[in-house]
Write a protein that holds these residues in place. Structure first.
Motif, mmCIF file in Angstrom:
data_model
loop_
_atom_site.group_PDB
_atom_site.id
_atom_site.type_symbol
_atom_site.label_atom_id
_atom_site.label_comp_id
_atom_site.label_asym_id
_atom_site.label_seq_id
_atom_site.Cartn_x
_atom_site.Cartn_y
_atom_site.Cartn_z
ATOM 1 N N VAL A 251 46.691 36.584 46.447
ATOM 2 C CA VAL A 251 45.397 37.142 45.734
ATOM 3 C C VAL A 251 45.481 38.608 46.170
ATOM 4 N N HIS A 252 45.335 39.418 45.185
ATOM 5 C CA HIS A 252 45.241 40.573 45.656
ATOM 6 C C HIS A 252 43.813 41.285 45.616
ATOM 7 N N LYS A 253 43.164 42.003 46.586
ATOM 8 C CA LYS A 253 41.972 42.428 46.781
ATOM 9 C C LYS A 253 41.804 43.681 46.788
ATOM 10 N N GLN A 254 40.962 44.296 46.064
ATOM 11 C CA GLN A 254 40.518 45.577 45.940
ATOM 12 C C GLN A 254 39.180 46.071 46.394
ATOM 13 N N GLU A 255 38.987 47.172 46.854
ATOM 14 C CA GLU A 255 37.676 47.634 47.184
ATOM 15 C C GLU A 255 37.445 49.138 46.622
ATOM 16 N N HIS A 256 36.519 49.232 46.055
ATOM 17 C CA HIS A 256 36.339 50.576 45.307
ATOM 18 C C HIS A 256 34.913 51.348 45.806
ATOM 19 N N PRO A 257 34.830 52.507 46.605
ATOM 20 C CA PRO A 257 33.643 52.880 47.064
ATOM 21 C C PRO A 257 32.721 53.258 45.826
ATOM 22 N N THR A 258 31.483 53.064 45.827
ATOM 23 C CA THR A 258 30.638 53.748 44.736
ATOM 24 C C THR A 258 29.853 55.231 45.239
ATOM 25 N N GLU A 259 29.064 55.441 44.138
ATOM 26 C CA GLU A 259 28.169 56.741 44.508
ATOM 27 C C GLU A 259 27.275 56.433 45.705
ATOM 28 N N ARG B 134 44.272 36.869 40.999
ATOM 29 C CA ARG B 134 45.305 36.123 41.368
ATOM 30 C C ARG B 134 46.528 36.344 40.625
ATOM 31 N N VAL B 135 47.595 36.245 41.407
ATOM 32 C CA VAL B 135 48.972 36.512 40.639
ATOM 33 C C VAL B 135 49.946 35.392 40.840
ATOM 34 N N ARG B 136 50.703 34.824 39.999
ATOM 35 C CA ARG B 136 51.335 33.771 40.044
ATOM 36 C C ARG B 136 52.890 34.420 40.441
ATOM 37 N N LEU B 137 53.643 34.102 41.547
ATOM 38 C CA LEU B 137 55.039 34.723 41.821
ATOM 39 C C LEU B 137 55.956 33.747 40.852
ATOM 40 N N GLU B 138 57.238 34.218 40.797
ATOM 41 C CA GLU B 138 58.202 33.673 40.120
ATOM 42 C C GLU B 138 58.466 32.245 40.803
ATOM 43 N N ASN B 139 58.303 32.123 42.069
ATOM 44 C CA ASN B 139 58.818 30.802 42.713
ATOM 45 C C ASN B 139 57.502 29.772 42.690
ATOM 46 N N GLY B 140 56.551 30.229 42.002
ATOM 47 C CA GLY B 140 55.383 29.083 41.767
ATOM 48 C C GLY B 140 54.214 29.391 42.747
#
Length: 59
Positions: free
Chosen positions: A28-36, A18-24
């Motif tokens: 939510v930034h979502k990232q997926e990382h493939p595994t072995e 979760r990232v709060r912007l300057e305007n309040g």
């Protein structure tokens, strides 16, 4: 039909930040990382006609 791949593990690691912007506002930034496990399955089934059955392992 023959078995060509059998392993257990986490398929894709998922991360949320979760990232709060300057305007309040909050985004939510979502990232997926493939595994072995993901890479191994991808290489094994490349170019083949397959049937996938997935079971969730209870922890």
């Amino acid at each position: 039909m023959k078995e060509i791949f059998k392993r257990e593990g986490v398929f894709v690691e998922f991360e949320e930040k979760r990232v709060r912007l300057e305007n309040g506002d909050e985004v939510v930034h979502k990232q997926e990382h493939p595994t072995e496990l993901w890479w191994g399955l991808k290489e094994t089934i490349k170019g083949k006609r397959v049937r996938l059955i997935v079971y969730e392992i209870e922890e």
